[in-house]
Design an enzyme around this catalytic site. Structure first.
Site, short mmCIF file in Angstrom:
data_model
loop_
_atom_site.label_atom_id
_atom_site.label_comp_id
_atom_site.label_asym_id
_atom_site.label_seq_id
_atom_site.Cartn_x
_atom_site.Cartn_y
_atom_site.Cartn_z
N GLY A 70 2.38 -6.20 1.57
CA GLY A 70 3.66 -6.03 0.86
C GLY A 70 3.68 -4.79 -0.02
CG HIS A 103 3.45 -0.54 4.19
ND1 HIS A 103 3.56 -0.34 2.84
CD2 HIS A 103 2.22 -1.06 4.39
CE1 HIS A 103 2.46 -0.73 2.24
NE2 HIS A 103 1.62 -1.16 3.16
CE LYS A 154 -4.22 5.67 0.96
NZ LYS A 154 -4.74 4.39 0.57
#
Ligand code: PAF
EC number: 6.3.2.1
Length: 284
Positions: A34, A40, A152
């Site tokens: 989240g 994302h 990442k």
């Protein structure tokens, strides 16, 4: 824009995925904790390009945090995340509770050797056990055709790939490029912890890694390029450097003879106050 369906149970998730499969549709998956950012969302877009339907999970996984780490203060903003996912055309959000993922009596552990050796594990020995466990569960739950993980977290990507291969999990594991801000800072949910002064120091990380990679490419011994980068990070204002490492991109193996071979990757973790930042990039 249609509202994004959210399921919180494994049974609800399976029902939806089964229905898609019955209709001949393929499924892509992006697992997250989240606090979604552009990095994302780029993974969601990538998954959408690879499959007919896309599932995103949001689960702040307690087993990958040590008791001293930031589990409690990790940013949680599900309503905003759900809106962003809907805008990107994600089809389903799986947001289970800790009790759904780890019911009373839960006793299984997963240990992956090889890509987990050193680097992140030296500072966070609990980390990859927790990641492997939750990712194995999520991959089993979603049963996607393809799952996208950000580069990442490069060591995590290699670890997940190894685990999926070793456990015969039939989901293809794909890497997604790191998204950076205009100054090259890799986007991360933890960047939200940084104040303005820390942010400008954080933006030196990618520059210093790039320089160290170029130094090694021009013939500097690997150990020297790593040490100089660590010094440069401290001089730039980082409080502590966990590691700067030039490694084989394929398996994070060490280069023999202290000389770079190709293809290589440079990886680092460093602290700014109470915030630990990681970054990595191809050396080419
Ligand atoms: O990279 C992350 O956000 C997490 O480690 C992951 C893969 C969602 C597992 O909790």
């Amino acid at each position: 824009m249609a509202e994004l369906p959210i399921v919180r149970t494994i049974a609800g998730l399976r029902e939806q995925v089964r229905a898609w499969r019955a209709g001949g549709l393929s499924v892509g998956f992006v697992p997250t904790m989240g606090a979604l950012h552009e990095g994302h969302l780029a993974l969601i877009r990538q998954a959408r390009g690879l499959a007919d339907r896309t599932v995103c999970s949001i689960f702040v996984n307690p087993t990958q945090f040590a008791p001293t780490e930031d589990l409690d203060r990790y940013p949680r903003q599900e309503a905003r995340d759900a809106e962003l996912l809907a805008t990107e055309g994600c089809d389903l959000l799986f947001a289970p509770t800790p009790a759904e993922m780890y019911p009373p009596g839960f006793a299984t552990r997963i240990q992956v050797a090889g890509p987990t050796d050193g680097l992140e594990s030296d500072s966070r020995p609990h980390f990859f056990g927790g990641v492997a466990l939750v990712v194995a569960k999520l991959l089993n739950q979603v049963q996607a055709d393809v799952a996208v993980f950000g580069e990442k977290d490069y060591q995590q990507l290699l670890t997940v790939r190894r685990m999926a291969r070793d456990l015969d999990i039939p989901t293809q594991i794909v890497g997604g490029s790191t998204v950076r801000d205009a100054h090259g800072l890799a986007l991360s949910s933890r960047n939200a912890y940084l104040n303005d002064a820390e942010l400008s120091v954080a933006r030196r990380l990618n520059v210093i890694l790039k320089q160290a990679g170029l130094a090694a490419l021009s013939g500097a011994p690997v150990g020297q390029a790593e040490a100089q980068a660590a010094e440069a990070l401290l001089a730039a204002g980082f409080d502590r450097v966990d590691y700067v490492a030039l490694r084989r991109a394929e398996d994070l193996g060490i280069f023999p003879g202290d000389r770079l071979g190709a293809p290589a990757r440079i990886l680092a973790a460093a602290w700014l106050g109470g915030t630990r930042l990681i970054d990595n990039m191809a050396v080419e």
